[in-house]
Design an enzyme around this catalytic site. Structure first.
Site, PDB file in Angstrom:
ATOM      1  N   ASN A  39     -72.934 -21.852  -4.883  1.00 39.55           N
ATOM      2  CA  ASN A  39     -73.378 -22.831  -5.500  1.00 39.55           C
ATOM      3  C   ASN A  39     -75.422 -23.389  -5.294  1.00 39.55           C
ATOM      4  O   ASN A  39     -75.217 -23.196  -4.597  1.00 39.55           O
ATOM      5  CB  ASN A  39     -72.982 -23.896  -5.154  1.00 39.55           C
ATOM      6  CG  ASN A  39     -71.431 -23.778  -5.643  1.00 39.55           C
ATOM      7  OD1 ASN A  39     -71.155 -23.207  -6.345  1.00 39.55           O
ATOM      8  ND2 ASN A  39     -70.320 -24.476  -4.476  1.00 39.55           N
ATOM      9  N   GLU A  89     -73.006 -22.362 -10.660  1.00 42.43           N
ATOM     10  CA  GLU A  89     -72.136 -21.689 -10.053  1.00 42.43           C
ATOM     11  C   GLU A  89     -72.032 -19.968  -9.943  1.00 42.43           C
ATOM     12  O   GLU A  89     -71.315 -19.527 -11.154  1.00 42.43           O
ATOM     13  CB  GLU A  89     -71.585 -22.087  -9.397  1.00 42.43           C
ATOM     14  CG  GLU A  89     -70.934 -24.140  -9.850  1.00 42.43           C
ATOM     15  CD  GLU A  89     -69.585 -24.697  -9.830  1.00 42.43           C
ATOM     16  OE1 GLU A  89     -68.785 -24.208  -8.893  1.00 42.43           O
ATOM     17  OE2 GLU A  89     -69.489 -25.624 -10.241  1.00 42.43           O
TER      18      GLU A  89
END
Length: 220
Positions: A39, A89
């Protein structure tokens, strides 16, 4: 509701580049979905064009300069989990032996795979993500995608070529010249970069605050 989705892939008019330090997310990727993600911090969203739509994207990634690795990324709100913040992500199509929190990840987003959707069940979400991964892996070997694995942005030194740069260095750094140009002028700028390398200049690619590609030229 029929969530059968085509994943033919749509090459973006120009690649979108972003980078940041890998941070801890919600912890769902590894523990719940068994599909780990690397992330990016929330401020990485500021590097995206204002018109960049939420969805599932594919492209290439490096981690602390290693790679490139194929990647598929969710950019958006993750409606199944009802997120309150937009996130980036990426999942890298590579098996890593350990976590790499704190490493610098660089992404070249090459194409759009599908819009983001809500799903009736966790099982259907996982199945969709696995299909995203399969489709991205195949598409990235194809025309228009595979060449971007060598995009210089992926290999810029850490901390260089980020979201801004005024061309100034510290007191012990050589002066830099900055060339900013629109994507339609990229070919001409790359020719200039080759000529500058030939006479001993270092060429470091990056992005300015206006999302134009920038090359920093400094004496080698």
């Amino acid at each position: 509701r029929n969530l059968t989705m085509e994943r033919e892939g749509k090459l973006l008019p120009a690649p979108v580049c972003l980078h940041g330090e890998v941070v801890k997310g919600f912890g769902r990727g590894s523990s719940l979905l068994h599909i780990p993600t690397a992330n990016l911090p929330p401020e990485a969203l500021e590097q995206l064009p204002s018109s960049f739509e939420s969805g599932i994207y594919l492209g290439w990634a490096t981690v602390d300069g290693t790679g490139p690795y194929k990647m598929v990324a969710s950019v958006g709100w993750n409606p199944f989990f009802n997120n309150q913040t937009r996130t980036v992500e990426p999942h890298l199509l590579h098996r890593f032996e350990e976590d790499f929190y704190g490493a610098e990840i660089r992404l070249v987003v090459a194409g759009h795979l599908r819009p983001e959707h809500n799903f009736p069940s966790l099982e259907e979400l996982i199945a969709a993500i696995r299909e995203d991964i399969r489709a991205a892996g195949e598409l990235l070997d194809g025309p228009g995608y595979s060449a971007l694995r060598n995009d210089p942005f992926l290999f810029a030194p850490a901390g260089r070529g980020g979201s801004g740069g005024d061309g100034g260095g510290g007191p012990d750094e050589p002066p830099q010249l900055v060339l900013s140009y629109a994507w339609r002028d990229r070919g001409s700028a790359q020719l200039l970069a080759q000529e500058l390398r030939a006479v001993g200049c270092e060429v470091i690619p990056g992005l300015d605050a206006g999302r134009r590609l920038v090359d920093f030229f400094a004496p080698a």
